[in-house]
Every structure is written in C-alpha cells, then in structure tokens.
Design an enzyme around this catalytic site. Structure first.
Site, PDB file in Angstrom:
ATOM      1  N   SER A  86       1.840  28.693 -17.259  1.00 31.15           N
ATOM      2  CA  SER A  86       3.252  28.711 -16.903  1.00 31.15           C
ATOM      3  C   SER A  86       3.687  30.120 -16.467  1.00 31.15           C
ATOM      4  O   SER A  86       3.208  30.629 -15.457  1.00 31.15           O
ATOM      5  CB  SER A  86       4.078  28.186 -18.085  1.00 31.15           C
ATOM      6  N   HIS A 109       3.711  19.345 -18.803  1.00 33.94           N
ATOM      7  CA  HIS A 109       3.572  20.804 -18.854  1.00 33.94           C
ATOM      8  C   HIS A 109       2.592  21.153 -19.973  1.00 33.94           C
ATOM      9  O   HIS A 109       2.971  21.517 -21.074  1.00 33.94           O
ATOM     10  CB  HIS A 109       4.941  21.443 -19.109  1.00 33.94           C
ATOM     11  N   ASP A 151       4.720  17.236 -14.429  1.00 28.77           N
ATOM     12  CA  ASP A 151       5.258  18.424 -15.100  1.00 28.77           C
ATOM     13  C   ASP A 151       6.781  18.463 -14.958  1.00 28.77           C
ATOM     14  O   ASP A 151       7.300  18.553 -13.842  1.00 28.77           O
ATOM     15  CB  ASP A 151       4.643  19.682 -14.472  1.00 28.77           C
TER      16      ASP A 151
END
Length: 228
Positions: free
Chosen positions: A123, A206, A174
C-alpha cells in the site's frame, strides 16, 4: 518517538546464519508497523536463506491511530482534497531522504552493494518503494509492490535515475487503493523503460494472498540471485 526518524527497526535472519548476503527491506502500509510486514519473512526465508529481512516502523506516528505509523499524511486526501496526487508527491518527497539514508546505512552496515538489497512494499509502503528506488543513483535489486500505486507518473521519465526490475501485485476487489492503479503504474513504468511484471489476484481486497506470496518468492529469488 520523534517524528521524521526511524526509531524502531527489527530484523530477522539470515536463516543460514552468518552475515547477510542480501537484504529485503519491508515497507509497511499506512497505520501499520514494521513488525506487521516483517511477518512475511517466514514465507520467504527458505527460498532466501542468506537474506536478512528488515522491517522499520515508518518515520511518523499515524494521524489516525497512535498505535500505528505512516510514511506521509493522508488526512486531506481521505477528506476529499482535490489535489490528492500533489499531496502524495509532497509527502513522498519529504520522507524520501530519510528512507534513502536508511537504505544507505543498511548497505554500509552489511557491506553490500545496492543490487543486493530489494524493497518490498504494501500500500503506502509500495508508493514509497517505487518513488525512492527509481530515483536512487544506483539500481537496487528490485521492487516488489503489493496493493499500491505509482506517485506522480508524469514526472517519472524525467526524474528516473535507476531502473530496478519491478513486480506489482494487486487484488481486483481492492476497496482502498483502486485496482486501476495497477495498470496505470505498469504502463508508466514500461513507457519509462523499466522491466515490470504484474499479477492480478481475483476477488482479493486490500491484502496479500498465497498467489502473491508465491510470485513474490520467485521475483525476489531471481532479482537477488541475479546480482553480480
């Protein structure tokens, strides 16, 4: 903890013992910590027995949770700021010298050239890994990015000073970092001459799944073993 500095850095390995011959530096996501992403080390230790896995807490206490850390602020972005791309770029530019200094310190400590060190990000950690690795004076072994994005793609070609190989992994479900970020990053990297591969993980949110871990194993083995 003093904001803007690394004050908690953990290391695992090498599994084979002795001094590291490679280093995998793991950069966690927004609101997490180094120990969280360092949990990937056991999945890769057998394949990389001579590698040390290093997981720092990001330099800033997370604005949304004092229990976690951040590479740069997302408060305005999450509030719907119209200049999100510029805010990400400003935040990444601010912390990039600190991350570069850590990479240099690790290389010096273990007497390893840049091409013996790979970055793994998740991320926001992926954003930082790409932003820094492509602008270093010498290429790192590679960048493995999960569920992230490339910051400021239009500036890449003019600013890029290194072309490490890149593998991007993203779930097509996601809800945090849009899946479309994968194609945008891959396109910009390929246009700039970077050797980039990607993996889409169907129905994954995610997160990181087994397919991503297995692809990451092959990528890290290849890019670290290819170092001269």
């Amino acid at each position: 903890m003093t904001d803007g500095q690394f004050t908690n850095i953990q290391m695992i390995g090498p599994k084979a013992g002795g001094a590291p011959e490679q280093v995998v530096l793991l950069l966690h996501g927004y609101g997490s910590n180094g120990a969280d992403l360092l949990g990937l080390a056991p999945y890769w230790a057998d394949a990389l027995p001579n590698a040390a896995f290093i997981g720092p807490d990001a330099p800033f206490v997370c604005e949304m949770s004092a229990m976690g850390y951040q590479w740069f602020s997302l408060r305005e972005i999450m509030a719907g700021a119209p200049l999100a791309d510029g805010l990400r770029r400003a935040g990444a530019d601010e912390v990039a010298p600190v991350l570069n200094a850590l990479i240099d310190d690790i290389s010096e400590r273990f007497n390893l050239p840049s091409n013996r060190l790979a970055l793994v990000g998740f991320s926001q950690g992926t954003m930082m890994a790409l932003h820094v690795a492509l602008r270093r004076p010498e290429p790192l072994a590679g960048v493995l990015g999960f569920s992230g994005m490339l910051i400021d793609p239009p500036s890449l070609a003019a600013e890029m000073t290194a072309k490490p190989p890149v593998l991007l992994v993203h779930g097509d479900a996601d809800p945090v970092v849009p899946y479309a970020s994968l194609a945008r990053a891959e396109s910009a990297l390929r246009a700039a001459g970077v050797a980039v591969d990607s993996l889409t993980c169907p129905r994954m949110g995610h997160s990181i799944d087994d397919a991503g871990l297995e692809a990451g194993t092959r990528f890290l083995q290849h890019c670290l073993s290819s170092a001269g």
